[in-house]
Write an enzyme that holds these catalytic residues in place. Structure first.
Site, PDB file in Angstrom:
ATOM      1  CD  GLU A  21      39.555  49.708  43.496  1.00 15.17           C
ATOM      2  OE1 GLU A  21      39.050  49.772  42.589  1.00 15.17           O
ATOM      3  OE2 GLU A  21      38.961  48.168  43.496  1.00 15.17           O
ATOM      4  CE1 TYR A  53      56.252  24.305  36.084  1.00 13.63           C
ATOM      5  CE2 TYR A  53      54.809  23.122  34.640  1.00 13.63           C
ATOM      6  CZ  TYR A  53      55.811  23.172  35.675  1.00 13.63           C
ATOM      7  OH  TYR A  53      55.931  22.457  36.926  1.00 13.63           O
ATOM      8  CD  GLU A  73      37.017  45.283  31.901  1.00 18.22           C
ATOM      9  OE1 GLU A  73      37.803  45.497  32.827  1.00 18.22           O
ATOM     10  OE2 GLU A  73      35.845  44.733  31.754  1.00 18.22           O
ATOM     11  CE  LYS A  98      39.711  45.074  42.331  1.00 23.23           C
ATOM     12  NZ  LYS A  98      40.091  46.050  41.997  1.00 23.23           N
TER      13      LYS A  98
END
Ligand SMILES: Nc1nc2c(c(=O)[nH]1)N=C([C@H](O)[C@@H](O)CO)CN2
Length: 118
Positions: A21, A53, A73, A98
């Site tokens: 990854e 935004y 996290e 993901k």
């Protein structure tokens, strides 16, 4: 309380626990809800009194692509802290998905809600 939100913000970045990854970017999708009182912005019609935004989206993209982390996290905690520190927001909920992580699932991810200390 009122909300300003961002839906399905797409960011490509290096993220993940495993060695493979760390070699190629993966897609993340962010849903963000920010609690804020919109009345001052509405009454003045002034972007400077609104939670912009577009700017929040730019900050999320910049932070997510700046320095790789392993866990979703870690990333959402950093982003929640950034948004609460830099914008007139009393609470933020961030969900990150993901979709390529688990082949048998449509998507996986993490969602947190964090509030400004009283
Ligand atoms: N709770 C989490 N579980 C997993 C994470 C994560 O960030 N949070 N990450 C991985 C791997 O990086 C995965 O995406 C690769 O398939 C596994 N579990």
């Amino acid at each position: 309380m009122d909300k300003v939100y961002i839906s399905q913000l797409h960011v490509e970045t290096i993220i993940g626990v495993y060695d493979f990854e760390k070699e190629s970017k993966q897609s993340l999708y962010f849903d963000v809800e920010m609690l804020t009182d919109i009345r001052a912005a509405a009454q003045s019609d002034d972007i400077n009194l609104a939670v912009d935004y577009a700017k929040v989206s730019e900050d999320i993209i910049a932070h997510t692509t700046a320095k790789p982390v392993e866990l979703l996290e870690t990333l959402v905690e950093q982003l929640a802290a950034l948004i609460l520190a830099q914008y007139n927001v009393s609470q933020v909920t961030i969900k990150v998905s993901k979709p390529a992580a688990v082949h048998a699932a449509q998507t996986v991810g993490v969602e947190i809600t964090r509030a400004k200390a009283a």
